[in-house]
Design a protein around this motif. Sequence first.
Motif, short mmCIF file in Angstrom:
data_model
loop_
_atom_site.label_atom_id
_atom_site.label_comp_id
_atom_site.label_asym_id
_atom_site.label_seq_id
_atom_site.Cartn_x
_atom_site.Cartn_y
_atom_site.Cartn_z
N ARG A 217 22.10 -6.74 18.74
CA ARG A 217 22.95 -5.59 18.45
C ARG A 217 22.11 -4.31 18.24
O ARG A 217 22.44 -3.27 18.70
CB ARG A 217 23.81 -5.87 17.21
N ARG A 218 20.99 -4.51 17.54
CA ARG A 218 20.15 -3.35 17.25
C ARG A 218 19.60 -2.71 18.54
O ARG A 218 19.56 -1.51 18.68
CB ARG A 218 18.98 -3.79 16.38
N LEU B 177 22.24 -0.60 20.33
CA LEU B 177 22.45 0.64 19.59
C LEU B 177 21.30 1.62 19.83
O LEU B 177 21.50 2.81 19.99
CB LEU B 177 22.59 0.34 18.09
N GLU C 246 21.40 5.39 21.10
CA GLU C 246 20.79 6.46 20.30
C GLU C 246 19.83 7.31 21.15
O GLU C 246 19.87 8.54 21.13
CB GLU C 246 19.97 5.86 19.14
N VAL C 247 19.01 6.59 21.94
CA VAL C 247 18.03 7.31 22.76
C VAL C 247 18.73 8.17 23.80
O VAL C 247 18.35 9.32 24.06
CB VAL C 247 17.08 6.30 23.43
N ILE D 29 21.74 9.46 23.58
CA ILE D 29 22.32 10.63 22.88
C ILE D 29 21.22 11.64 22.56
O ILE D 29 21.38 12.86 22.76
CB ILE D 29 23.05 10.17 21.60
N ALA D 30 20.09 11.06 22.10
CA ALA D 30 19.00 11.96 21.73
C ALA D 30 18.52 12.75 22.95
O ALA D 30 18.29 13.96 22.89
CB ALA D 30 17.85 11.15 21.14
N LEU E 250 20.93 15.44 23.74
CA LEU E 250 20.81 16.56 22.81
C LEU E 250 19.57 17.40 23.12
O LEU E 250 19.62 18.63 23.15
CB LEU E 250 20.73 16.02 21.37
N VAL E 251 18.46 16.67 23.33
CA VAL E 251 17.20 17.39 23.60
C VAL E 251 17.32 18.20 24.89
O VAL E 251 16.90 19.36 24.96
CB VAL E 251 16.03 16.40 23.69
N ALA F 28 19.43 21.16 24.23
CA ALA F 28 18.68 22.12 23.42
C ALA F 28 17.62 22.82 24.25
O ALA F 28 17.44 24.04 24.18
CB ALA F 28 18.04 21.41 22.22
N PHE F 29 16.94 22.02 25.11
CA PHE F 29 15.88 22.63 25.90
C PHE F 29 16.40 23.65 26.89
O PHE F 29 15.75 24.66 27.16
CB PHE F 29 15.06 21.55 26.62
N LEU G 197 17.01 26.61 24.78
CA LEU G 197 15.75 27.16 24.28
C LEU G 197 14.92 27.76 25.41
O LEU G 197 14.29 28.81 25.25
CB LEU G 197 14.94 26.06 23.58
N ARG H 232 18.31 2.01 11.45
CA ARG H 232 19.18 2.54 12.50
C ARG H 232 19.25 4.08 12.41
O ARG H 232 19.34 4.63 11.32
CB ARG H 232 20.61 1.99 12.34
N ALA I 72 15.41 7.22 15.28
CA ALA I 72 15.02 7.94 16.49
C ALA I 72 15.85 9.20 16.67
O ALA I 72 15.34 10.29 16.96
CB ALA I 72 15.18 7.03 17.70
N LEU I 73 17.15 9.05 16.48
CA LEU I 73 18.05 10.21 16.62
C LEU I 73 17.69 11.30 15.63
O LEU I 73 17.58 12.49 15.98
CB LEU I 73 19.50 9.75 16.41
N VAL J 146 14.50 12.97 16.70
CA VAL J 146 14.71 13.90 17.82
C VAL J 146 15.43 15.15 17.36
O VAL J 146 15.09 16.28 17.75
CB VAL J 146 15.50 13.18 18.94
N LEU J 147 16.46 14.95 16.54
CA LEU J 147 17.19 16.11 16.03
C LEU J 147 16.27 17.03 15.24
O LEU J 147 16.32 18.26 15.36
CB LEU J 147 18.35 15.67 15.15
N ALA K 256 14.13 18.81 17.61
CA ALA K 256 14.91 19.85 18.28
C ALA K 256 15.09 21.05 17.38
O ALA K 256 14.99 22.22 17.81
CB ALA K 256 16.27 19.28 18.70
N MET L 45 13.74 24.68 18.09
CA MET L 45 14.67 25.82 18.10
C MET L 45 14.19 26.93 17.17
O MET L 45 14.23 28.12 17.51
CB MET L 45 16.07 25.35 17.70
N VAL M 253 11.31 28.74 18.83
CA VAL M 253 11.77 29.65 19.89
C VAL M 253 12.48 30.85 19.28
O VAL M 253 12.30 31.99 19.73
CB VAL M 253 12.67 28.91 20.89
#
Lengths: 139, 621
Positions: free
Chosen positions: A7-8, A11, A15-16, A18-19, A22-23, A26-27, A30, B6, B9-10, B13-14, B17, B21, B24
């Motif tokens: 399960r981990r 997940l 997570e990666v 989503i990350a 997001l990155v 953002a990039f 930016l 858990r 990593a998120l 990364v946040l 970021a 930000m 910049v």
Amino acid sequence: MAQQIGRRRGLNLIEVMIAFALVATAFVGLASMFVAGMRLQQRSQEVSVASEVGRAFLEQCRALDFYQIPGGTRHFDGNIPTPPIGAFPPAPYPTTTVGTQLCRLVVDVSPSGARLRTLKVQVQYGSSGHITLESQIHP
Amino acid sequence: MGQERRGVALASVLLMAIILMMMVMALYKSVGGQLFLSKNRHDEIVALNCAETGVARTLTVMELSPAWSTDMDDQTMPTTRGTWTVDFWDGTGTPGPDESVNNISGLTPAPSHLGPIPPNSALIISTGKLGGATRRVEVLVRAGPSSVEYPVLGDGDLRFHGRFKVDGIESLNTNNPLNVEIHSTKTGPGNIISWDPIHPGDKAYVQGKVTSSGSSGDRILFDGNNHPGSFANYDVMAFEQKFGKAAPYIDIQTAVDAQMGSPGSPLPTAGKVVLNGGVHYYHGDQQIAGDLVLQNGAKIFVDGNFKVNGSITGKGAVMVTGNTDLLGDATLDGSNSEYVSLLSKGNVTLRGFDGTAALDAIASLEAADPNTPLGAEASEQWDAIQHAMKEVQTVMAMDGDQWVGDATPQQARFDQARGLLGNDDHWTLPGYGNHVVSDFRAKLPPGPTGDFLRQRLDSLNIYRRVGQDGNFNDIGWTPADITNILHAYNNGTYNDSMGGVVDAVQTKDFGSLSVDDKKVLDSVIQLTDQLDYDRLGTAFFKGMIYSNGSIYASNEVNIVGTVMTSAVPGPTTTIDGIDLNPGDIYLNNNTRITFVKDMFTNGTPNLAGAGVVGIISWLSK
């Protein structure tokens, strides 16, 4: 224990992802800000250099004998460039390079009275940038 | 423990970021700051230019209206952004830190936030603005004509007719030659500068350039245009088209009006008029039948026309709102310090006395009748005087070791010619008697012609022997007398009773001349050069002649100084059949102008407060 580990792992992938999303988002934002910032910095430097070139030119004009400045309405275009009349326009007309920035001077002179001349200098740089300075000179 | 890990990593990364930000954002803000500074710097430069424009405009209005004190608030630039403001102190209370003080017309110091402002001066405070940028300029200025640089300078046509000569020297006391320039600022059509000979053999001589602001070189015609191919004969260093300085504009009307409160005593209708210092204002046309002598910087202001049927001499100034006519037969001396500034809003006419022609006419008429005082003998004596003057000039043009001193190669030649001119009992030209000049002088008839020529002949008294007094009596001399004569000449206390100054300096050994002795030597050389041997009857004017109209010299005028016009538009005037527009200068028949740089090195002090406003110093910028 084995089920928990499985399960981990799932997940973590989400997570990666989503990350990364997001990155990436953002990039994009930016990077555009960074590019805009670089452009502004470039423009700032160009305006600053052009202003100094214009200021130095007007100082050169002030250092001239007043009567070396033509009495009529004249246009000296550094793009062509229109040849000087006598000592006018003084250096750095028609062009000057500061660092890597090439500046072209367009100079207009017109009488504002028997003993008053209006001088306008437009310093052009890049493809379309320019600043304009104007002053009147008395002997 | 697994549950707690858990989202690490998120979160990481946040966090990264957010940090990126922030970096910049910081960069962006920094660049924005730079842009702001750059823009502000640009605005400050524009604001400074605006402030300097305010100074330039204020100087201009002060030239036209010396008493100007009207606030000029938020004045815009002709075509670009930015404004300038010059506010004036209204004369009440204490001047504020942003208030300019105009004391151009003042005779006493005026207060300012910096302290007292001298008379004939002004403090200009100009503030330029663009956006949030403000620049302030403080300038101390003083009024007075700028240094004169040309022997002939005009805004209109410059026309020379007949023989003429224009040259220059550094000083009457040094005699060092100086290249000079004739210039017209006129740019319109037509022949701007021209010379036309009258007689074959007439020559135009300019010890320097002839220049015109006209757009092409053919605006200068020195080739006898009216007599093509006949007798072009000129000696000019160069003809050029160039932008030259214009004569300063002087608001004569305002300067004269400002002196209304100092009326002068009524001028006598006959005889010599002597004004000793001070200001003398006259309303309406004035005429003086004799000479006008200005002493100790006397200034005469005439609101009307002014006519002087004699000379203007001494040290002082004349300002006239109308036309000015003068005979101008002043006696020349070797002093730099004595000269007259003549400024006329209207036309200036110099009617030089044609003494040579008058004398020749008299001699030729009366030679037919041997019973008249002037006959063939007088004519011969006149020729002898001219010949002697030429001899003196020729020798004096040589190096000093050729003729200064009693054992020099040219001493006898020099003393013979000098002796004839100075009625010397010991020396004269071979074939002539000992009192040629005094005999000739005695034959001159009464009346203005005779008076004029007698005055001219009296200028030859400097060639007396050192041991002769003013009446040519032998008074003897010692080496101490020579020292006294030379000392007095340098001090301006020399007089006729002391003995001849030329002989005094020539008697000394050239190698032993002191610096002061050489000043005397150069002065008498220059003086001799001015006493043209074949124009003895000519008229002199020493100083500056300035007009907002035209200047016309009719005959044989010799000016030691300068003539200049600064044209104010007006009608065409006709003088002696010659059409003259404002700004024109017409010099006719045997005119000579010798520019003396020392006379004008510090401007024309007689006229402080009456002319151009010039910056003394930038107090802050």
